[in-house]
Each structure stands twice: as C-alpha cells, then as structure tokens.
Design a protein around this motif. Structure first.
Motif, PDB file in Angstrom:
ATOM      1  N   SER A  29       0.854  -1.176   0.000  1.00 24.41           N
ATOM      2  CA  SER A  29       0.000   0.000   0.000  1.00 24.41           C
ATOM      3  C   SER A  29       0.894   1.231   0.000  1.00 24.41           C
ATOM      4  O   SER A  29       1.828   1.329   0.799  1.00 24.41           O
ATOM      5  N   VAL A  30       0.625   2.170  -0.908  1.00 23.78           N
ATOM      6  CA  VAL A  30       1.388   3.411  -0.979  1.00 23.78           C
ATOM      7  C   VAL A  30       0.564   4.499  -0.303  1.00 23.78           C
ATOM      8  O   VAL A  30      -0.632   4.634  -0.552  1.00 23.78           O
ATOM      9  N   GLY A  31       1.214   5.269   0.567  1.00 25.87           N
ATOM     10  CA  GLY A  31       0.507   6.321   1.289  1.00 25.87           C
ATOM     11  C   GLY A  31       1.288   7.620   1.313  1.00 25.87           C
ATOM     12  O   GLY A  31       2.481   7.663   0.999  1.00 25.87           O
ATOM     13  N   LEU A  32       0.591   8.664   1.711  1.00 24.15           N
ATOM     14  CA  LEU A  32       1.180   9.996   1.804  1.00 24.15           C
ATOM     15  C   LEU A  32       1.046  10.484   3.245  1.00 24.15           C
ATOM     16  O   LEU A  32      -0.027  10.386   3.837  1.00 24.15           O
ATOM     17  N   MET A  33       2.146  10.963   3.794  1.00 24.27           N
ATOM     18  CA  MET A  33       2.129  11.548   5.138  1.00 24.27           C
ATOM     19  C   MET A  33       2.468  13.022   4.995  1.00 24.27           C
ATOM     20  O   MET A  33       3.626  13.382   4.832  1.00 24.27           O
ATOM     21  N   ASP A  34       1.451  13.861   5.022  1.00 24.15           N
ATOM     22  CA  ASP A  34       1.714  15.287   4.924  1.00 24.15           C
ATOM     23  C   ASP A  34       1.317  16.026   6.201  1.00 24.15           C
ATOM     24  O   ASP A  34       1.813  17.104   6.462  1.00 24.15           O
ATOM     25  N   LYS A  35       0.475  15.424   7.016  1.00 18.30           N
ATOM     26  CA  LYS A  35       0.078  16.059   8.274  1.00 18.30           C
ATOM     27  C   LYS A  35       0.569  15.281   9.490  1.00 18.30           C
ATOM     28  O   LYS A  35       0.876  15.871  10.517  1.00 18.30           O
ATOM     29  N   ALA A  36       0.672  13.974   9.380  1.00 20.38           N
ATOM     30  CA  ALA A  36       1.052  13.130  10.524  1.00 20.38           C
ATOM     31  C   ALA A  36       2.437  13.489  11.054  1.00 20.38           C
ATOM     32  O   ALA A  36       2.644  13.546  12.271  1.00 20.38           O
ATOM     33  N   LEU A  37       3.383  13.707  10.168  1.00 25.26           N
ATOM     34  CA  LEU A  37       4.735  14.054  10.617  1.00 25.26           C
ATOM     35  C   LEU A  37       4.746  15.424  11.293  1.00 25.26           C
ATOM     36  O   LEU A  37       5.422  15.618  12.308  1.00 25.26           O
ATOM     37  N   ALA A  44       8.126  17.982   7.558  1.00 23.91           N
ATOM     38  CA  ALA A  44       8.442  17.190   6.374  1.00 23.91           C
ATOM     39  C   ALA A  44       7.175  16.554   5.814  1.00 23.91           C
ATOM     40  O   ALA A  44       6.165  16.445   6.501  1.00 23.91           O
ATOM     41  N   ASP A  45       7.270  16.143   4.565  1.00 26.47           N
ATOM     42  CA  ASP A  45       6.274  15.297   3.920  1.00 26.47           C
ATOM     43  C   ASP A  45       6.947  13.958   3.654  1.00 26.47           C
ATOM     44  O   ASP A  45       8.172  13.883   3.532  1.00 26.47           O
ATOM     45  N   ALA A  46       6.146  12.904   3.553  1.00 28.87           N
ATOM     46  CA  ALA A  46       6.723  11.594   3.294  1.00 28.87           C
ATOM     47  C   ALA A  46       5.761  10.756   2.469  1.00 28.87           C
ATOM     48  O   ALA A  46       4.544  10.940   2.520  1.00 28.87           O
ATOM     49  N   VAL A  47       6.335   9.822   1.737  1.00 30.74           N
ATOM     50  CA  VAL A  47       5.576   8.814   1.002  1.00 30.74           C
ATOM     51  C   VAL A  47       5.978   7.476   1.609  1.00 30.74           C
ATOM     52  O   VAL A  47       7.166   7.214   1.812  1.00 30.74           O
ATOM     53  N   THR A  48       4.983   6.657   1.926  1.00 32.84           N
ATOM     54  CA  THR A  48       5.256   5.358   2.532  1.00 32.84           C
ATOM     55  C   THR A  48       4.832   4.237   1.607  1.00 32.84           C
ATOM     56  O   THR A  48       3.898   4.381   0.820  1.00 32.84           O
ATOM     57  N   VAL A  49       5.533   3.120   1.716  1.00 27.61           N
ATOM     58  CA  VAL A  49       5.123   1.886   1.059  1.00 27.61           C
ATOM     59  C   VAL A  49       5.112   0.829   2.156  1.00 27.61           C
ATOM     60  O   VAL A  49       6.145   0.541   2.770  1.00 27.61           O
ATOM     61  N   ASP A  50       3.934   0.295   2.426  1.00 22.10           N
ATOM     62  CA  ASP A  50       3.760  -0.704   3.473  1.00 22.10           C
ATOM     63  C   ASP A  50       3.529  -2.070   2.863  1.00 22.10           C
ATOM     64  O   ASP A  50       2.726  -2.217   1.941  1.00 22.10           O
TER      65      ASP A  50
END
Length: 107
Positions: A29-37, A44-50
């Motif tokens: 699953s690909v996700g975007l972390m723009d508020k969590a961090l 920062a912003d981040a893109v995750t792959v789980d």
C-alpha cells in the motif's frame, strides 16, 4: 500538495507497480504523510510503502528545509519506528531504482 512531494509520490506509485509485477506475492500500500509528521513536530512530507502482511514500512522523506533530497527509512507499522538508511537526490530517482529499493527492503 507541494510539487516535489507530488513528484515523489507519483514516482513511488510507478516504482510500486514495477515491484508488484516482479513480486506478486507481496501486497503493498502506498501512502502519503503530509500532516502526521507535522503533528509529531517533524517539518516534512513523506511517502510510505507498506507491506501488508509483514507490516514492514519503507518511507521516503522530504524535509521542508531541503525538498531536493529524499531520506529513505525502514521500519514497522506496528511499532511506528523508522531507521534511516540512505538518502538520494530527488532528481536522480527513477521508478526502476526506487523499485530496487523496495525489493531490497520489503522482500
């Protein structure tokens, strides 16, 4: 979404598609972390792959202070920990080499 964050997200989605073609037994699953961090105090912003079954996570981070360098970290969804392992210039990343990073760290 910031331009470099969008570029990183689209690049990661393409890389994930390549990874899945070669590793169909692994669900991701690909996700975007723009508020969590930011809620954690990290600018920062981040893109995750789980990896869904193993719960391993690969994270690609763009710090607000340097949006041209991508930090690469690995961790696990359950314990919410990340260990940074590398960094790359955003301009040097391709779907193929990001897919190779996924293969090395999610298989």
């Amino acid at each position: 979404m910031k331009a470099n964050t969008q570029k990183l997200y689209e690049l990661t989605v393409e890389a994930n598609d390549l990874f899945i073609q070669a590793n169909s037994q692994i669900s991701t699953s690909v996700g975007l972390m723009d508020k969590a961090l930011r809620k954690k105090g990290i600018q920062a912003d981040a893109v995750t792959v789980d990896a869904i079954v193993s719960k391993n996570r690969l994270i690609f981070v763009l710090l607000d202070a340097d949006t041209t360098t991508v930090g690469v970290g690995i961790g696990n969804i359950d314990d919410d920990s990340i260990r940074f392992i590398d960094q790359h210039s955003l301009a040097s990343l391709t779907p193929q080499n990001v897919s190779a990073i996924l293969a090395t760290n999610l298989e």
